[in-house]
Scaffold this motif. Structure first.
Motif, PDB file in Angstrom:
ATOM      1  N   LYS A 248     114.070 -31.157  48.077  1.00  0.00           N
ATOM      2  CA  LYS A 248     114.411 -32.193  49.050  1.00  0.00           C
ATOM      3  C   LYS A 248     115.674 -32.961  48.995  1.00  0.00           C
ATOM      4  N   LEU A 249     116.055 -33.279  47.919  1.00  0.00           N
ATOM      5  CA  LEU A 249     117.406 -33.632  47.303  1.00  0.00           C
ATOM      6  C   LEU A 249     118.722 -32.853  48.030  1.00  0.00           C
ATOM      7  N   MET A 250     118.334 -31.399  47.383  1.00  0.00           N
ATOM      8  CA  MET A 250     119.384 -30.547  47.981  1.00  0.00           C
ATOM      9  C   MET A 250     119.524 -30.377  49.536  1.00  0.00           C
ATOM     10  N   ARG A 251     118.384 -30.663  50.090  1.00  0.00           N
ATOM     11  CA  ARG A 251     118.146 -30.497  51.675  1.00  0.00           C
ATOM     12  C   ARG A 251     119.065 -31.715  52.269  1.00  0.00           C
ATOM     13  N   ILE A 252     118.549 -32.722  51.653  1.00  0.00           N
ATOM     14  CA  ILE A 252     119.376 -33.967  52.218  1.00  0.00           C
ATOM     15  C   ILE A 252     121.074 -33.802  51.926  1.00  0.00           C
ATOM     16  N   ASP A 253     121.594 -33.373  50.902  1.00  0.00           N
ATOM     17  CA  ASP A 253     122.989 -33.083  50.617  1.00  0.00           C
ATOM     18  C   ASP A 253     123.695 -32.105  51.657  1.00  0.00           C
ATOM     19  N   VAL A 254     122.780 -30.977  52.045  1.00  0.00           N
ATOM     20  CA  VAL A 254     123.044 -30.132  52.862  1.00  0.00           C
ATOM     21  C   VAL A 254     123.104 -30.637  54.120  1.00  0.00           C
ATOM     22  N   SER A 255     122.170 -31.431  54.536  1.00  0.00           N
ATOM     23  CA  SER A 255     122.041 -31.949  56.089  1.00  0.00           C
ATOM     24  C   SER A 255     123.337 -32.919  56.312  1.00  0.00           C
ATOM     25  N   ARG A 256     123.569 -33.524  55.171  1.00  0.00           N
ATOM     26  CA  ARG A 256     124.982 -34.576  55.326  1.00  0.00           C
ATOM     27  C   ARG A 256     126.198 -33.755  55.622  1.00  0.00           C
ATOM     28  N   LYS A 257     126.235 -32.625  54.826  1.00  0.00           N
ATOM     29  CA  LYS A 257     127.646 -31.806  54.874  1.00  0.00           C
ATOM     30  C   LYS A 257     127.400 -30.975  56.197  1.00  0.00           C
ATOM     31  N   ILE A 258     126.392 -30.683  56.843  1.00  0.00           N
ATOM     32  CA  ILE A 258     126.193 -29.959  58.352  1.00  0.00           C
ATOM     33  C   ILE A 258     126.650 -31.066  59.277  1.00  0.00           C
ATOM     34  N   LEU A 259     126.303 -32.344  59.253  1.00  0.00           N
ATOM     35  CA  LEU A 259     126.785 -33.269  59.916  1.00  0.00           C
ATOM     36  C   LEU A 259     128.282 -33.594  60.115  1.00  0.00           C
ATOM     37  N   GLN A 260     128.736 -33.310  58.686  1.00  0.00           N
ATOM     38  CA  GLN A 260     130.200 -33.447  58.728  1.00  0.00           C
ATOM     39  C   GLN A 260     131.265 -32.419  59.613  1.00  0.00           C
ATOM     40  N   TYR A 261     130.388 -31.295  59.765  1.00  0.00           N
ATOM     41  CA  TYR A 261     131.195 -29.868  60.337  1.00  0.00           C
ATOM     42  C   TYR A 261     130.693 -29.986  61.774  1.00  0.00           C
ATOM     43  N   LYS A 262     129.878 -30.389  62.341  1.00  0.00           N
ATOM     44  CA  LYS A 262     129.310 -30.804  63.633  1.00  0.00           C
ATOM     45  C   LYS A 262     130.166 -31.497  64.749  1.00  0.00           C
TER      46      LYS A 262
END
Length: 107
Positions: free
Chosen positions: A93-107
């Motif tokens: 779950k923590l990894m998914r939150i981290d990846v989600s944040r990174k995805i939002l940076q590139y969108k």
């Protein structure tokens, strides 16, 4: 490279050739700088697209692992097994939150 970008590059190459033909070296150098800047921008855009695809793939993989662990949790009966699965679930779950944040940076 999309057709609009390709047309832009071809037009600038034509201008560059014309500038060289009329021996306007300053103009030719300016055109080369603009082409270089465009190349750098295109490479950066492609790099971001690749990173975004990798992040989305990672997000999907984490989701699949979470679903797998959740299924195992539903049938787990022993305490130590349940604790281990819950720890794995929490880390994912923590990894998914981290990846989600990174995805939002590139969108």
């Amino acid at each position: 490279m999309d057709s609009l970008t390709q047309t832009w590059v071809n037009d600038y190459l034509d201008l560059y050739n014309y500038a060289r033909t009329i021996e306007d070296l300053e103009w030719a150098e300016d055109i080369l700088r603009k082409l270089q800047d465009q190349k750098d921008a295109l490479l950066e855009e492609e790099r971001k697209a690749i990173l975004l695809r990798e992040l989305l793939t990672s997000y999907d993989r984490i989701n699949k692992q979470l679903i797998d662990i959740f299924s195992k949790l539903r049938v787990a009966s022993e305490g130590y097994q349940t604790e281990s699965l819950q720890e794995q679930w929490f880390k994912l779950k923590l990894m998914r939150i981290d990846v989600s944040r990174k995805i939002l940076q590139y969108k």
